[in-house]
Structure formats: C-alpha cells, structure tokens
Design a protein around this motif. Structure first.
Motif, PDB file in Angstrom:
ATOM      1  N   TYR A 133       0.830  -1.205   0.000  1.00 18.46           N
ATOM      2  CA  TYR A 133       0.000   0.000   0.000  1.00 18.46           C
ATOM      3  C   TYR A 133       0.866   1.257   0.000  1.00 18.46           C
ATOM      4  O   TYR A 133       2.037   1.231   0.399  1.00 18.46           O
ATOM      5  CB  TYR A 133      -0.914   0.015   1.231  1.00 18.46           C
ATOM      6  N   TYR A 134       0.274   2.376  -0.474  1.00 14.10           N
ATOM      7  CA  TYR A 134       0.902   3.684  -0.406  1.00 14.10           C
ATOM      8  C   TYR A 134       0.520   4.360   0.907  1.00 14.10           C
ATOM      9  O   TYR A 134      -0.632   4.307   1.344  1.00 14.10           O
ATOM     10  CB  TYR A 134       0.415   4.575  -1.544  1.00 14.10           C
ATOM     11  N   TRP A 135       1.482   5.062   1.483  1.00 15.79           N
ATOM     12  CA  TRP A 135       1.184   5.897   2.639  1.00 15.79           C
ATOM     13  C   TRP A 135       2.242   6.982   2.756  1.00 15.79           C
ATOM     14  O   TRP A 135       3.440   6.706   2.684  1.00 15.79           O
ATOM     15  CB  TRP A 135       1.169   5.100   3.935  1.00 15.79           C
ATOM     16  N   ASN A 136       1.821   8.236   2.909  1.00 15.23           N
ATOM     17  CA  ASN A 136       2.718   9.321   3.291  1.00 15.23           C
ATOM     18  C   ASN A 136       1.899  10.374   4.018  1.00 15.23           C
ATOM     19  O   ASN A 136       0.703  10.189   4.256  1.00 15.23           O
ATOM     20  CB  ASN A 136       3.471   9.892   2.082  1.00 15.23           C
ATOM     21  N   SER A 137       2.530  11.492   4.395  1.00 16.65           N
ATOM     22  CA  SER A 137       1.850  12.499   5.199  1.00 16.65           C
ATOM     23  C   SER A 137       0.753  13.212   4.433  1.00 16.65           C
ATOM     24  O   SER A 137      -0.126  13.832   5.038  1.00 16.65           O
ATOM     25  CB  SER A 137       2.868  13.520   5.717  1.00 16.65           C
ATOM     26  N   ALA A 138       0.779  13.137   3.090  1.00 14.52           N
ATOM     27  CA  ALA A 138      -0.216  13.837   2.283  1.00 14.52           C
ATOM     28  C   ALA A 138      -1.477  13.010   2.072  1.00 14.52           C
ATOM     29  O   ALA A 138      -2.584  13.525   2.112  1.00 14.52           O
ATOM     30  CB  ALA A 138       0.389  14.234   0.933  1.00 14.52           C
TER      31      ALA A 138
END
Length: 223
Positions: A133-138
């Motif tokens: 999965y993708y995850w970042n602060s945005a």
C-alpha cells in the motif's frame, strides 16, 4: 478504492531517481529448495509499505489479525526493513536484498525510482497473502491484498501501481507476475490471483472476475 489525485502529486514530487546496490541475502537464499519452496520479489519505498503472510486465507488472516491486533503474531513478515536514520540517507534506502530471482523490467529500472526491492523464500503449495500500500503524510491508498498458492521452484514479483478512476480520483492495485527464464530470456507472465476485500464482517476472498466486475461498476458510478 477512491483516492484524491493529491496522492499522485505527492508521489511525483518524491519521484527522483537514486542508485541502488544489490546485496545478496545468503541466509534467505539458503532456504530455497525448488522442490518445496518458491521465491517472491516485493517492491517497496519510502511511501510504499507492506509484506506477506503464509498459510492463511483472507478470512483467517485479516479477521484473526483484527482480533489479536497483531499481524506479526500470526505469521506476518515485512517486505522491507528500514535501517536507522532518515530517508533517503538510510542504508536500507539504497540497497536491494536479493536471493537469485531473475531480473525483470521493473527490477532493471529500479535506479529510475525511489523504490527498492527485497526477495524472500516462501513455502510452496500453501496460500500466500501479499499486502502492499501507499502511505505518506499527504495521502494514502490501500490496494486490495492478493492471495494465491505458489508453485514449487517458481519465481514471482509484486508491486503496487496507481490507476485513474475519474478526473479527481484514483486508486491503486497490486500487479502480480510469474517470472520464467526461457532460452535465456526472462518471461513475465501475468499472475491472476484472488483478492482480499473488507466489509462489515471483516476480510473475505473474491475472485479476479468478481473484482473486475466490481471495479467496472465503481468506475461507471464515479463518472
């Protein structure tokens, strides 16, 4: 799954290339026996996380993990382990852990991305769940986990990719391939796994055909 296109922008802004080195994982490579194990390659990055679990259906793994609040307690293994420090200067940000899986188009292009890959040995003839999965602060995007049963001696490769749903929304999907060397050339054969989907009763398994039909319905509804 709908995800704002802000995620695409966030990923593109961090999409600079970086040089990776291959580090052979001798301990992992020694586990490979073509009669009863298989090998998998998983692509991750600073905004891409995930891992895998052996011997579970979608129902048994995700529902049990919810009850226990600990995927590790029932066999979850991270695809990639970060070393201490800050991205992108950690040692783990610039190396691929390899065990001998043939090169593919994606692995050859790794230096054009901020990603890296790790290769693992898994038991054959037992169900395998891959969750990336993708995850970042945005923003974030949870691709539906895939599940299939590896065959002895086979090599497989998995990465997560974005796709457009409509003008202002996107989703992500796990791409799955079987790698086979024929006359010195690595053939990348599409793998057609099942998917894990989530609802009020927890995780459940759906076939590729069911998932395609639902994706088409979602795309039509979002227009």
């Amino acid at each position: 799954m709908k995800t704002p296109l802000l995620l695409l922008l966030a990923i593109s802004l961090t999409g600079c290339s970086s040089t990776k080195i291959d580090v052979r994982n001798e301990a992992e490579a020694a586990k490979f026996n073509p009669t009863d194990t298989a090998r998998i390659r998983l692509f991750t990055g600073d905004s891409i996380r995930g891992g895998f679990a052996v011997g579970h259906s979608c129902e048994s793994f995700f529902n049990k993990a919810n009850e226990d609040a600990s995927k590790a307690s029932i066999g979850w293994k991270d695809a990639h382990i970060d070393t201490p420090g800050l991205y992108p200067w950690r040692e783990s940000d610039s190396r691929n852990f390899v065990i001998g899986i043939p090169a593919s188009k994606a692995s050859r292009r790794i230096n054009d991305t901020t990603q890296q890959y790790d290769e693992h040995v898994v038991p054959a003839n037992k169900p395998l769940i891959i969750d990336l999965y993708y995850w970042n602060s945005a923003a974030s995007c949870r691709a539906k986990p895939v599940t299939f049963t590896p065959e002895p001696g086979r090599d497989y490769e998995f990465n997560v990719e974005m796709y457009k749903i409509s003008t202002f929304s996107a989703g992500c999907v796990i791409k799955a391939r079987r790698l086979e060397v024929i006359d010195g050339t690595t053939m990348e054969l599409p793998l057609l796994p099942n998917f894990c989907v989530f609802g009020p009763t927890g995780g459940r398994t759906v076939s590729l055909q069911d998932q395609l039909e639902q994706t088409l319905k979602n795309a039509e509804a979002s227009k």
